[in-house]
Write an enzyme that holds these catalytic residues in place. Sequence first.
Site, PDB file in Angstrom:
ATOM      1  CE  LYS A 291      -1.584   2.088   3.553  1.00 52.08           C
ATOM      2  NZ  LYS A 291      -2.256   2.503   4.816  1.00 52.08           N
TER       3      LYS A 291
ATOM      4  CG  ASP B  44      -7.287   3.582   2.130  1.00 49.55           C
ATOM      5  OD1 ASP B  44      -8.154   3.061   1.386  1.00 49.55           O
ATOM      6  OD2 ASP B  44      -7.311   4.778   2.445  1.00 49.55           O
TER       7      ASP B  44
END
Length: 380
Positions: free
Chosen positions: A248, A266
Site C-alpha cells: 500500500k 487502504d
Amino acid sequence: MSAERDSAVGEQGSDGGRKNAGAPRTAAAGTGASAASAKKAAPSKKAAARKPAAAKKAAAEKTPGATKPAAKKAPAKKAPPAKKASSAPLKKAPAPRKQVVAPKKATASVPAAPAKTVAAHPQGESRTALVRRARRINRELAEVYPYAHPELDFENPFQLVVATVLSAQTTDLRVNQTTPALFAKYPTPEDLAAANPEEVEEILRPTGFFRAKTKSVIGLSKALVEQFGGEVPGRLEDLVKLPGVGRKTAFVVLGNAFGRPGITVDTHFQRLVRRWKWTDETDPDKIEAAVGALFPKSDWTDLSHHVIWHGRRICHARKPACGACPIAPLCPAYGEGETDPEKAKKLLKYEKAGQPGQRLRPPQAYLDAGGRAAPPLGAG
C-alpha cells in the site's frame, strides 16, 4: 292347486323309479289347464304387486316429502367433488404467498428508486457488465472530485514515504500536523538515520504508536542511506524491502512521487469496493489484483484517489450518506445508510460539508474548487 302340488311331491317321495316318474308327467298333463291358469295367475300377482309399487313411486314423486330426501341425497353424492375443489386451493396456496413476500423484501431493502436499477447487479452480473459499471462509477467520481489528490503533505519522495508510514492507524490530518516539525529537524534520510530515537518519539507522539513508528522511519532512513545512496527507489520490489513499507505504501509513493500507476488498498478502498460488489475478497493483495483487472493501468492512481476521497467524505464506514451520494443509482449497497437527503447532508465531511480538508498545504486546484486548508497542530 295346492292338492295337486302335494300329490306330486308325495309320489316322488314314495317311488324313486322311472315308472312313477311318468305319473307326475301325466298328472301335469292332466292338470295342464290348471297349471296354465296357475302360471297366468302368477304374472297377474306380480303385476298387481308392481302396480302398487309404481303407484307408491308416483305418489312419492308427487308428495313434497319425497323430494326432500332426493335433494339431500344429491348433495351427498356431489360432496366429494366439493371437497376436491376445496383442497385444490390449498395446494396452490404457496404460490400467492411468494408473490406477496417478494415485493415486501424489495421495498424494505431498497426504499428508493435508484436501488431498483442496481438490484440485479450483484446476482448474475456478467463480467462485462461488472467492468462497465465499475468504470462508470469511476467516471462519476472523477466529476465529483476533479481535484482529488494524495491527502498527505510532502515535497519530495522521502517526505512522502515517511508520511505514509506514519499514517497507519491515524488520520492524514494528524500526520500533516506532525510532519512539519519532523522534517524541519530531519530534512534528509541521512539526518533521520542519525537521529536520537527519544527525540523522534516525542515529535511523533500525536500520531499514536509512536515508538513503533519511530523505529520504522529511522530504520527505513538507514536502509535508504546504506542500500540506495540516500534516494527513494522507484521500483516496487525495492520499496517493499524498506522497514514499515508494504505494498500500500509503495503504491502511494510510486503513483504520487514517480507517476507510476498503482492501487492503494487502504481501509476506505477495501470497504467501498466490497459495497460496490467489485470483489468479495478481504485480503488487500487479492483486492488489488481483482480491482486492477477491471481498469486499465493508467487509471489506477486516480481511481485510488477517487475511491478513498468518496469513502472519507460520503460513504462512511458506520453511517454512509446514501441520500447525498452521487453514485446511488450504481450502488448495490444503497440503503445501508441515511437515505433522507436532508439528513444525509449533515453526514458529509470536509469540503462537502464546508469544513477544512486534511492538508495544510493542499494543491491550488483544491483551493480553487472551494476546498479549505487544514489548521496546523494546536490551532484548535
